[in-house]
Design an enzyme around this catalytic site. Sequence first.
Site, PDB file in Angstrom:
ATOM      1  N   CYS A 110       0.829  -1.200   0.000  1.00 31.67           N
ATOM      2  CA  CYS A 110       0.000   0.000   0.000  1.00 31.67           C
ATOM      3  C   CYS A 110       0.877   1.268   0.000  1.00 31.67           C
ATOM      4  O   CYS A 110       1.459   1.605  -1.018  1.00 31.67           O
ATOM      5  CB  CYS A 110      -0.991  -0.017   1.162  1.00 31.67           C
ATOM      6  SG  CYS A 110      -2.326   1.182   0.980  1.00 31.67           S
ATOM      7  N   HIS A 207      -3.772  -4.961   0.335  1.00 35.58           N
ATOM      8  CA  HIS A 207      -3.302  -5.348   1.673  1.00 35.58           C
ATOM      9  C   HIS A 207      -3.295  -6.868   1.815  1.00 35.58           C
ATOM     10  O   HIS A 207      -4.252  -7.460   2.331  1.00 35.58           O
ATOM     11  CB  HIS A 207      -4.194  -4.716   2.749  1.00 35.58           C
ATOM     12  CG  HIS A 207      -3.903  -3.279   2.990  1.00 35.58           C
ATOM     13  ND1 HIS A 207      -2.998  -2.845   3.941  1.00 35.58           N
ATOM     14  CD2 HIS A 207      -4.374  -2.167   2.383  1.00 35.58           C
ATOM     15  CE1 HIS A 207      -2.935  -1.524   3.918  1.00 35.58           C
ATOM     16  NE2 HIS A 207      -3.764  -1.085   2.984  1.00 35.58           N
ATOM     17  N   GLU A 209      -1.787  -8.640   3.910  1.00 35.91           N
ATOM     18  CA  GLU A 209      -1.789  -9.057   5.320  1.00 35.91           C
ATOM     19  C   GLU A 209      -3.202  -9.237   5.862  1.00 35.91           C
ATOM     20  O   GLU A 209      -3.394  -9.901   6.892  1.00 35.91           O
ATOM     21  CB  GLU A 209      -1.009  -8.055   6.181  1.00 35.91           C
ATOM     22  CG  GLU A 209      -1.750  -6.795   6.572  1.00 35.91           C
ATOM     23  CD  GLU A 209      -1.893  -5.754   5.477  1.00 35.91           C
ATOM     24  OE1 GLU A 209      -2.502  -4.701   5.740  1.00 35.91           O
ATOM     25  OE2 GLU A 209      -1.377  -5.990   4.364  1.00 35.91           O
TER      26      GLU A 209
END
Length: 246
Positions: A110, A207, A209
């Site tokens: 990001c 993202h 994660e």
Amino acid sequence: MRPVIGITCYVEPAAYTVWEMTAALLPYDYVRHVERAGGQPVILPPAGEPATLTGRLDGLILAGGGDIDPTRYAADPLPTTSYIRKFRDDAEFGLVRAALAGGLPFLGICRGLQVLNVALGGTLHQHVPDVVGHTGHSPAPGTFGRLPVRLSPELAKIYESDEITPAHYHHQSIDRLANGLTVTATADDGTIEAVQLNERTTAVQWHPEADEDGRLFDDFVARIRLGWPDTGDPARESGLASGQVP
């Protein structure tokens, strides 16, 4: 032994247990995915001179965060540009330059993609909805958007698909692509969603994660382990990276 993966972090007001104070913090999913993939996560706050540590790392992840100061790409800030932390910009631009100079494996996430692009001379769209006409990339505060992304063959190999629907939370994106970067993923509205500089340096706008599927982290750590401990040039291995982009 695990390769040491540095991960940048926020410095923001935070509340935890009985305390409310400024904290160096990072969503734990970054740490969890790196640990699960076989790496040793180390959080790097934007304090002191973190760029001098790249010679001690086996990999670097630039995490998400607030907006980059637009003066770094010769633009005036729009009213929609927010959460600028100039001390974090200073630390992370230094880290990127040192990582590139030393050949340190790098994954931008990001904001990390945006820092990489600006550090190499590119620019940003300061508010994606003004460009694409919708808010799907960041639908509401604290809410991830889900938009399909078309992948390059390199990323498609990692995800075993040429299209994924990852978690998005960004209101800025690449405008002018920096020299040397190659686009490796795009959204249907044309937003650049991933770039690559070389086999050691890649970044995504979404993202990873936030999803249980940690394939991007698995691939990042696995590539480091294949070449570890020889993961950089002699300057990086001796801790003498110049901090200048080649």
